[in-house]
Design an enzyme around this catalytic site. Structure first.
Site, PDB file in Angstrom:
ATOM      1  N   LYS A 121       3.272  -5.905  -5.963  1.00  0.00           N
ATOM      2  CA  LYS A 121       2.201  -5.161  -6.133  1.00  0.00           C
ATOM      3  C   LYS A 121       1.554  -5.414  -7.428  1.00  0.00           C
ATOM      4  CE  LYS A 121       0.808  -0.224  -5.468  1.00  0.00           C
ATOM      5  NZ  LYS A 121       1.127   0.997  -5.076  1.00  0.00           N
ATOM      6  N   SER A 202      -0.314   3.144  -1.102  1.00  0.00           N
ATOM      7  CA  SER A 202      -1.326   2.133  -1.888  1.00  0.00           C
ATOM      8  C   SER A 202      -0.430   0.805  -1.776  1.00  0.00           C
ATOM      9  CB  SER A 202      -1.872   2.719  -3.179  1.00  0.00           C
ATOM     10  OG  SER A 202      -0.502   2.874  -4.045  1.00  0.00           O
ATOM     11  N   SER A 226       3.495   6.053  -1.160  1.00  0.00           N
ATOM     12  CA  SER A 226       2.682   4.403  -1.342  1.00  0.00           C
ATOM     13  C   SER A 226       3.790   3.530  -0.944  1.00  0.00           C
ATOM     14  CB  SER A 226       2.148   4.476  -2.775  1.00  0.00           C
ATOM     15  OG  SER A 226       1.045   5.006  -2.860  1.00  0.00           O
TER      16      SER A 226
END
Length: 528
Positions: A121, A202, A226
Site C-alpha cells: 500500500k 482503505s 482497512s
C-alpha cells in the site's frame, strides 16, 4: 535504416491490436470477464498460482523470477484502465528479480518468498525510487529516511518489491464521506466483481491486485477494517494481526493504539507466508516488545494444517452482536459453511455474545464515532483516533526529507491551495463529498490528550477486551478457539480493531444481486 533494423521494428507490431490482452467483441459478450484471464508466462500457467506452486516453477527452471515479474508487470498495464489497483511500478523490480535468480542459481533460496513479486500500500515506506505518499499530492516528492520494517523484512526474505498499490487517501483519515479506493495520486480503484460499487478499503489496491493475479501477495494497513473489508469484498484472504505483532515503523500512521500492517493472499498459506516474513520485535516500535517469547520460533506457517485440524475445535457465533445485522442471503450461505465446519469435527456454540454489545455495537452499521452518536464522546473510538492522527502524523513527517509538510496544519493548507484536485471543501471533488472534514477535526484537537481522550481510550479498550471479546470466548463452560462472524457486518471487525485483536477473513460467496463477494471471519484474542 538498415533492413535488420526494420525487421526488429516490425517484430514489435501486432496484426490485431491488443488481441493478447483484450478479447475482441465477437470473442466474449462480457469484456469484464476478460480481466480474470492471464496469459501463460513463459509457457507456464501462473493464473491463481499459489506461492508454493510458483516456487515449484522457479526451482525446476520452468520460470525465472525475472520472467514472473515481467508477466506480472504486464498484467498491471492490462488492468490499469479497468480496475486500477497499482499506483506505481518499481523501476528496479526486474533488477531485484535478477538478483534473486542469481542467488537461486548458486543454491541460495532464502525461504518461501524468494523471488516472489509483491506490492505494498502507498502508505508503507520504501527507501527506493518509489513514492510513499498515502495517496496525497502533499507528500509527493518526499523522501523517507529508511525502508519500513515490513519492507526491509520482505527484502531479507528474498521477495521482489514490484510497486505500490492504490488506496483511499490518507487511509480514510481525511473525509467522512468519500469514495473508497480513491486518492488524488492514484485515482479510483475498482473491484473486478462490480466496477460500480465500493471496492473495499482503505487497502483497496492491495486486495484488488491479489484478487486479479497482479501479484501473489500484498501488504495493507488497518486502523479499523482497512484489511478485512477489502479482503472480503474481493474474495481473498486477509490477515489483520494483533496490534504490536508487526512493526508500524516507516508506515504513515493514523493511531498507534490501533494501527497494524496486514497481509493479503489468495490462500491462507500465502497470507501466512507473508505474515511470517514481517512480524517480529523492532526497536523503532515499542509495541512490538510485548510479543517477545510469545510467538512461534518457526513462524505461524508451521501451524497450517488441513480440515482435520478442526476436530475438537470450538467456535462461537455472537448472533445478536453481529450476525443479526447480516442480510438473509449471507446468513443462509454462511450457516451452510458453519455446517461444513461442524461436519469436519468442530463444535459450534451459538449466542456467544459480546456482553455489552447493546452499548458498544452500533445497530446502524460501522461507526467509529458511535460514542458521540450516543451523546458520549468519552466512549467514542474517534475521540482518540483524531488526536492520535494529529500527533502520530507529526512524528512521522518530522523524519521526511525534501518536503515542507510537517503537520496536519500543513496538509490542510496544501489541500486548500489545491482545492479542486484535493477536494478541500464539500462539493469541489465528488470523491471527497465532505471535503477534508476529518483532517479538520484532527486539526481542531491540536493533539491535546485531555481527560476525554483518556476516558474514551480506556472505555473502548476495556469494553472490547476483557469485558468484550475475552468474555465472549469464555462462554459458560466453553473455552472457545475463536468467534466466527460475518465481516460484511463492519461492526464485527470494528470491535476487534478497538481491542487491537487479530482477525482473519476467508472468502465465502458472492451476493446474487450485486455480484460482490462476502466472507467469513475469525476473531481471536491477543495470543493470535
Amino acid at each position: 535504416m538498415s533492413s535488420s533494423g526494420e525487421g526488429d521494428f516490425e517484430s514489435q507490431l501486432l496484426d490485431h491490436s491488443f488481441l493478447n490482452q483484450y478479447p475482441l467483441q465477437d470473442v466474449t459478450n462480457d469484456p469484464v470477464k476478460s480481466l480474470n484471464t492471464l496469459d501463460l508466462c513463459n509457457g507456464v500457467r501462473v493464473e491463481e498460482a499459489t506461492i508454493d506452486e510458483l516456487q515449484y516453477y522457479l526451482s525446476n527452471g520452468n520460470l525465472t523470477s525475472i520472467q514472473l515479474t515481467a508477466c506480472y508487470i504486464r498484467r498491471v498495464f492490462e488492468l490499469e484502465r479497468f480496475i486500477n489497483p497499482v499506483l506505481q511500478v518499481n523501476p528496479d523490480a526486474l533488477r531485484i528479480a535478477r538478483k534473486t535468480d542469481a542467488e537461486r542459481a548458486v543454491g541460495v533460496v532464502r525461504g518461501p518468498l524468494h523471488g516472489i513479486p509483491f506490492m505494498v500500500k502507498d502508505n508503507i515506506g520504501s527507501k527506493d525510487r518509489l513514492e510513499t505518499a498515502a495517496g496525497s499530492l502533499a507528500l509527493v516528492g518526499s523522501i523517507v529516511p529508511r525502508d519500513s520494517f515490513v519492507v526491509a523484512q520482505l527484502r531479507r526474505a528474498g521477495a521482489v518489491l514490484m510497486g505500490k498499490t492504490t488506496l483511499s487517501e490518507w487511509a480514510d483519515a481525511r473525509s467522512s464521506n468519500y469514495s473508497e479506493g480513491y486518492s488524488a495520486t492514484g485515482g479510483q480503484a475498482r473491484s473486478s466483481y462490480n466496477l460500480t460499487v465500493n471496492p473495499g478499503g482503505s487497502s483497496s489496491g492491495s486486495a484488488i491486485a491479489v484478487a486479479n493475479n497482479v501479484v501473489a501477495f500484498a501488504l495493507g494497513t488497518e486502523t479499523d477494517g482497512s484489511v478485512i473489508n477489502p479482503a472480503e469484498r474481493n474474495a481473498i484472504v486477509g490477515v489483520k494481526p494483533t496490534v504490536g505483532l508487526v512493526s508500524r515503523a516507516g508506515v504513515v500512521p493514523e493511531s498507534l493504539h490501533q494501527d497494524t500492517v496486514g497481509t493479503f493472499g489468495r490462500t491462507v498459506r500465502d497470507a501466512v507466508y507473508a505474515l511470517d516474513a514481517i512480524y517480529g520485535v523492532d526497536p523503532l516500535d515499542n509495541y512490538t516488545s510485548t510479543q517477545a517469547g510469545k510467538t512461534p520460533k518457526a513462524g505461524y506457517g508451521h501451524s497450517l494444517s488441513n480440515r482435520f485440524a478442526l476436530r475438537g475445535a470450538t467456535f462461537g457465533l455472537p448472533w445478536l452482536s453481529f450476525w443479526a445485522f447480516a442480510d438473509e442471503e449471507q446468513q443462509s450461505i454462511l450457516l451452510d459453511l458453519i455446517n461444513l465446519i461442524k461436519g469436519a469435527g468442530a463444535t459450534i456454540v451459538n449466542g456467544t455474545e459480546i456482553p455489552n454489545y447493546q452499548s458498544v455495537v452500533s445497530p446502524s452499521g460501522w461507526d467509529w464515532d458511535y460514542g458521540t452518536t450516543r451523546g458520549r464522546s468519552n466512549e467514542s473510538e474517534y475521540t482518540y483516533i483524531k488526536v492520535d492522527f494529529y500527533n502520530n502524523l507529526q512524528a512521522y513527517l518530522s523524519e521526511l526529507d525534501n518536503t515542507t509538510v510537517r503537520s496536519v496544519e500543513n496538509v490542510v493548507r496544501f489541500n486548500n491551495d489545491h482545492a479542486y484536485v484535493e477536494g478541500a471543501s464539500p462539493g469541489l471533488n465528488p470523491a471527497f463529498s465532505s471535503g477534508q472534514d476529518l483532517l479538520l477535526a484532527s486539526l481542531a484537537t491540536r493533539g491535546g490528550m485531555n481527560s476525554t481522550y483518556w476516558e474514551a481510550l480506556r472505555f473502548c479498550q476495556q469494553s472490547t477486551r476483557g469485558s468484550g471479546i475475552d468474555a465472549a470466548l469464555r462462554h459458560g463452560n466453553h473455552k472457545l478457539d475463536a468467534l466466527l462472524v460475518p465481516p460484511d457486518v463492519g461492526q464485527s471487525y470494528q470491535i476487534a480493531a478497538q481491542a487491537g485483536y487479530p482477525v482473519i477473513s476467508l472468502p465465502a460467496y458472492v451476493h446474487a444481486l450485486s455480484g460482490m463477494p462476502f466472507g467469513l471471519a475469525l476473531i481471536e484474542r491477543f495470543e493470535e
